[in-house]
Scaffold this motif. Structure first.
Motif, mmCIF file in Angstrom:
data_model
loop_
_atom_site.group_PDB
_atom_site.id
_atom_site.type_symbol
_atom_site.label_atom_id
_atom_site.label_comp_id
_atom_site.label_asym_id
_atom_site.label_seq_id
_atom_site.Cartn_x
_atom_site.Cartn_y
_atom_site.Cartn_z
ATOM 1 N N GLU A 118 0.812 -1.122 -0.050
ATOM 2 C CA GLU A 118 0.099 0.029 -0.185
ATOM 3 C C GLU A 118 0.871 1.193 -0.115
ATOM 4 O O GLU A 118 1.907 1.203 0.293
ATOM 5 C CB GLU A 118 -0.849 0.016 1.193
ATOM 6 N N PHE B 66 -5.419 -5.606 -4.742
ATOM 7 C CA PHE B 66 -6.017 -5.077 -3.723
ATOM 8 C C PHE B 66 -7.710 -5.139 -4.003
ATOM 9 O O PHE B 66 -8.512 -5.232 -3.407
ATOM 10 C CB PHE B 66 -5.671 -3.733 -3.405
ATOM 11 N N LEU C 182 2.524 -6.426 9.288
ATOM 12 C CA LEU C 182 1.360 -5.723 8.615
ATOM 13 C C LEU C 182 0.384 -4.951 9.708
ATOM 14 O O LEU C 182 0.206 -3.999 9.606
ATOM 15 C CB LEU C 182 0.397 -6.415 7.709
ATOM 16 N N LEU D 183 -11.159 -1.628 8.504
ATOM 17 C CA LEU D 183 -10.627 -3.166 8.512
ATOM 18 C C LEU D 183 -11.680 -4.123 9.218
ATOM 19 O O LEU D 183 -12.229 -3.847 10.240
ATOM 20 C CB LEU D 183 -9.379 -3.210 9.377
ATOM 21 N N ARG E 144 -11.239 -8.204 5.170
ATOM 22 C CA ARG E 144 -10.268 -7.194 4.485
ATOM 23 C C ARG E 144 -8.691 -7.244 4.836
ATOM 24 O O ARG E 144 -7.814 -7.187 4.056
ATOM 25 C CB ARG E 144 -10.483 -5.936 4.752
ATOM 26 N N TRP F 167 -5.489 -8.382 2.834
ATOM 27 C CA TRP F 167 -4.279 -7.654 2.737
ATOM 28 C C TRP F 167 -3.019 -8.465 3.396
ATOM 29 O O TRP F 167 -1.841 -8.408 2.809
ATOM 30 C CB TRP F 167 -4.506 -6.467 3.640
#
Length: 946
Positions: A690, A715, A799, A844, A848, A852
């Motif tokens: 991202e 994404f 992350l 989030l 999702r 990711w």
């Protein structure tokens, strides 16, 4: 004057309300004995109208159990306890555990969304309070930034109390058991200001008991009252006015979280009605918000406020128009005419100590309400600012106070304590005012601060940050408040002088305006209302070189700077491409949302102005996403839509396309800043794929050069992640050439992205193009060994840390804890550790986050096969503190190996911060300056042999 002499001077005269208990613990034991059915009702934002009662006897019992557990953990009167507990039902029992045991308490609140400021705050508190014990809850513990030496315990991890604890028997006794004395410090409350400069106000048991007795007498509180608090406990009014005070008389009190009211201000009134609240406290800014909301209430709204005897409003000045508007609008709902009490108090005076019970009738015709008359026992005088001589009625001077509820100074800060008191022991408030027949009116401040929404910010703190910005004349910055006509709260003005070459270049000046605004937002969390570039000779200075901010405020409000204000407005309009009116209902609605977000008139929002040029930050993207979702149900756009369609017109078209389910083709290039004639800069994403991390950095390049970020594939629905490192690099190289067909090129990569940028540069050079700038942001050429260390769990944890879902310290232990679990359980556990507010900000959920994490794991997998080869012409390596080890070792052993892959010796540039923070709020201004200077050097090199 010594502290003892000062204390004696303040205690002259009879104690308010007659004889008082010796320590605060007697307040709780007294309420327990006399009003056993009364207590605290706890609420939350999740269930805003549903409160759970904890009676005073139950609160006492829980506090005694916690005290025994704290003592077993090593807490005692020789060590301060800092409480970082957000839920009222956690905080209040822990507070009373300490007060019952004679332990000094310091309330704290988390600084989520800014780990660097939070770490600075905790480090400062740890030093200032001599290594306190920080008590928090398990969830907040996961989010804490790492602070070396900080001692932390969670409520859940406190050792068990043992048999008999909580009964008040000898079973939980300890050597320091026994009532505190009136001179013992009960509370240390941090002042506002920067996290590294706040002071800790000493409030003794005697201060607090005297204050409670005096407040109760003025407010006529009895056990029959019901009070309401929604302010966080680091605010002294929440702790004293809205908790200790009702407890001292045995009243019932409602305690809920700030989000309960801030997310839906009308709920403040609904709670008063539903629970028949008789007394509450709120800063003035909420009254202003409610005025607008009440105007839009449908006819026949059921709301009965006849129960409310008074609302104490302090923390900032109270405009008469706001207060009377509040009373007038709510009169049809039963609110009595005399229900609003403007008030004055400070942390140093145990919160409210002067009340205006004559509002509004005695203040009609004035702009601001008087703050009223002092409680019994509090002395007020007005003194000349220059000589300190007492002044008579009607004269304006510094407000000075004395009395048993006034602090004796600041913890571990002798200099600040001495400066806060006059030679004869009166406390200097720093506020300017006048007395008219014993009634106090404030007219300004002699100390330099800005109060926005009830929070005090110190001018010198911000000025020190802005003084270091490239393009600003040193020592020609002034941050001061202003209050436009009709405003419910103060607003911030920042005046500065630009260096001559910037002042003469309109695009450079606009870029500096953006940099100043961005720095204010990142440092203080809100936008300045006015940025005012002025020539040097427009800054008045004293003989000591200081800028009298109060004089500049008076000149601004008198219209002396009107020509400069209009010039700035016109400059910004021109640089944003002129004004283009929104067309159609969707564009007009989006312009209104942009106006709400940027706190500006929607009529000034051009349909073609970029969200980023208007001042949008990475957090604003998420706020805008939420606003759109509320305004257009079912049409909440993904973050990428806002990144790639940042204007009102583009975003309206994107929402329309999404509504028609038109697929959006993958384009790795995200234009974060498109203005300027310089060579564009392309920045490759870190390992999470991202590009939000570049949003705040890109602002500093406005009008200088376009700033494009490269985002990973995968994404969006239907996008297949890259199958190889080579495919990724070639896709990015093609995208770069599509935007800029020929060189010279400027490319950089952050972390993992540095290796990708290196490969893109090789591809471009192989095609015969020049790459004049290639930047590595803190990554060596050999990444395989690091990628091999990162299995799926490590990648997911990284992350989560990158997204501020968990702290760096907590992340170290998580992989071992998560590996025994199934993948879905692993990710669910990670999300469970995160703050709900942060998850909401990022939009989030488990689905999702899983997508990711899998994308990031795929990128990690590509890195495992990566071996650098070949070479490029040159590279600039920006190095910060690494994830492990020291900075110099990182440079010597790892980053220096880029020399094996460049034909010229690499340039190494030291940048502040750590690997994850070098572009964060604290360091981005310094980082951009170093990066822009290096870009200018590299791209200006006239060598013909490239």
């Amino acid at each position: 004057m010594t502290t003892d002499q000062r204390t004696t001077a303040r205690r002259t005269g009879p104690a308010p309300g007659g004889a008082a208990p010796a320590d605060l613990g007697a307040l709780l034991t007294g309420a327990t004995a006399r009003f056993p059915g009364h207590g605290v009702r706890y609420g939350s934002a999740e269930r805003p109208l549903d409160f759970r009662l904890q009676t005073y006897p139950e609160l006492l019992e829980e506090a005694r159990r916690l005290l025994a557990r704290l003592r077993r953990a090593g807490a005692g009167r020789d060590r301060i306890v800092a409480l970082l507990l957000e839920r009222p039902e956690d905080f209040l029992p822990a507070l009373w555990a300490c007060l019952l045991g004679g332990i000094t308490v310091c309330p704290l609140v988390p600084l989520r969304g800014d780990p660097q400021r939070w770490a600075a705050q905790l480090g400062h508190v740890d030093t200032l309070l001599d290594g306190p014990l920080l008590v928090t809850d398990a969830r907040t513990r996961e989010e804490l930034p790492a602070v070396r030496g900080l001692s932390v315990l969670t409520l859940e991890d406190l050792p068990p109390a043992g048999p008999g604890a909580g009964t008040g028997t000898e079973a939980d006794a300890a050597p320091d058991t026994g009532p505190a004395s009136p001179d013992d410090v009960a509370l240390l409350v941090l002042t506002s200001g920067s996290t590294s400069a706040s002071k800790a106000v000493r409030l003794t048991h005697g201060n607090l008991l005297a204050s409670m007795a005096a407040k109760a007498a003025v407010q006529d509180l009895t056990p029959d009252d019901v009070t309401l608090n929604w302010i966080s406990y680091d605010h002294v009014a929440a702790l004293l006015e809205a908790h200790l005070l009702p407890l001292s008389v045995g009243a019932v009190q409602l305690q809920t979280t700030p989000e309960t009211v801030l997310a839906a201000p009308l709920r403040f009134l609904e709670l008063i009605d539903a629970h028949r609240v008789t007394m509450t406290f709120t800063p003035n800014f909420l009254l202003g918000r409610l005025n607008g909301i009440v105007d839009d209430l449908p006819a026949g709204t059921a709301l009965d406020l006849s129960c409310l005897r008074h609302v104490v409003s302090g923390g900032e000045a109270n405009p008469v128009a706001t207060g009377t508007g509040f009373l007038d609008r709510l009169a049809p709902y039963g609110l009595r005419r005399a229900a609003l009490w403007p008030a004055f108090g400070m942390t140093e005076t145990c919160a409210g100590s002067i009340y205006n019970r004559e509002f509004p009738e005695a203040d009609l015709g004035a702009e601001f309400a008087a703050v009223g008359r002092p409680v019994d026992g509090l002395g007020v005088r007005i003194a000349a600012e220059d000589t300190g001589a007492p002044l008579g009625d009607g004269a304006v001077g510094e407000v000075q106070l004395t009395g048993p509820m006034v602090t004796d100074g600041y913890w571990n800060d002798k200099e600040a304590t001495e400066a806060a008191f006059t030679a004869d022991g009166w406390f200097r408030t720093g506020d300017l005012g006048r007395l008219d027949d014993g009634r106090l009116t404030l007219v300004g401040r002699s100390k330099d601060s800005v109060i926005v929404n009830g929070v005090n910010h110190y001018s010198h703190d911000l000025e020190a940050v802005l003084d270091g910005l490239e393009g600003i004349e040193k020592s020609f910055v002034a941050a001061f408040p202003t209050r436009p006509a009709g405003s419910d709260t103060e607003q911030l003005t920042v005046a500065f002088a630009a260096v001559p070459e910037v002042a003469a270049d309109e695009r450079a000046l606009h870029r500096l305006l953006i940099a100043v605004r961005n720095s204010v937002v990142l440092h203080w969390g809100f936008r300045p209302a006015l940025l005012l570039p002025l020539p040097r000779d427009a800054f008045p200075k004293t003989s000591l070189g200081k800028i009298p901010r109060a004089l500049m405020r008076r000149r601004l409000e008198a219209g002396d700077y009107a020509e400069h204000v209009e010039a700035v407005r016109a400059l910004v309009t021109r640089q944003l491409g002129g004004y283009v009116a929104p067309e159609g209902a969707r564009e007009r609605a989006l312009a209104e949302l942009y106006g709400e977000l940027f706190e500006t008139d929607p009529e000034t929002i051009s349909a073609t102005a970029s969200f980023f040029d208007l001042g949008g930050t990475s957090l604003d993207i998420l706020r805008l996403k939420s606003l759109i979702g509320r305004r257009f149900p079912g049409a909440e756009p993904p973050v990428l839509a806002i990144l790639t369609s940042p204007s009102v017109r583009e975003l309206a078209a994107r929402i329309e396309a999404d509504a028609r389910d038109v697929p959006v083709p993958y384009d790795p290039v995200v234009p974060l800043q498109t203005g300027g004639d310089g060579t564009p800069l392309f920045c490759v994403h870190p390992g999470v794929g991202e590009v939000l991390v570049f949003v705040n950095l890109a602002k500093y390049f406005a009008h200088e050069r376009p700033f494009y970020a490269l985002r990973a594939r995968g994404f969006n629905p239907g996008e297949e992640p890259f199958a190889s490192f080579d495919e990724m690099a070639r896709t990015y190289a093609d995208a770069v050439r599509a935007r800029q067909p020929h060189g010279p090129y400027a490319i950089a990569g952050y972390s993992f992205g540095a290796a990708v940028a290196f490969e893109v540069a090789k591809i471009l050079e192989e095609a015969g193009e020049r790459v004049d700038f290639l930047g590595s942001f803190n990554l060596p050429p050999h990444i395989k060994y690091r990628m091999d260390e990162l299995d799926f769990v490590e990648t997911a944890v990284n992350l989560a840390m990158f997204l501020d879902l968990v702290s760096e310290e907590r992340a170290k232990a998580l992989p071992a804890e998560l590996r025994p679990l199934e993948r879905r359980e692993q990710l669910g556990r990670l999300l469970g550790l995160a703050s709900p507010d942060r998850l909401a900000e990022l939009d989030l959920d488990l689905e999702r986050f899983t997508a990711w994490a899998e994308l990031a794991d795929g990128l990690t997998g590509l890195g495992r096969s990566y071996e650098p080869s070949g070479d490029v012409a040159r590279m600039s390596v920006f190095y910060a503190v690494p994830l492990r080890g020291g900075k110099q070792e990182w440079l010597d052993r790892e980053l220096s190996r880029w020399a094996d892959f460049t034909r010229e010796a690499p340039r190494y540039l030291d940048v502040p911060g750590e690997h994850y923070t070098l572009m964060g709020p604290r360091h981005v201004a310094a980082f951009q300056s170093i990066l822009r200077a290096e870009l200018a050097r590299a791209l200006a090199d006239p060598s013909d042999d490239r």
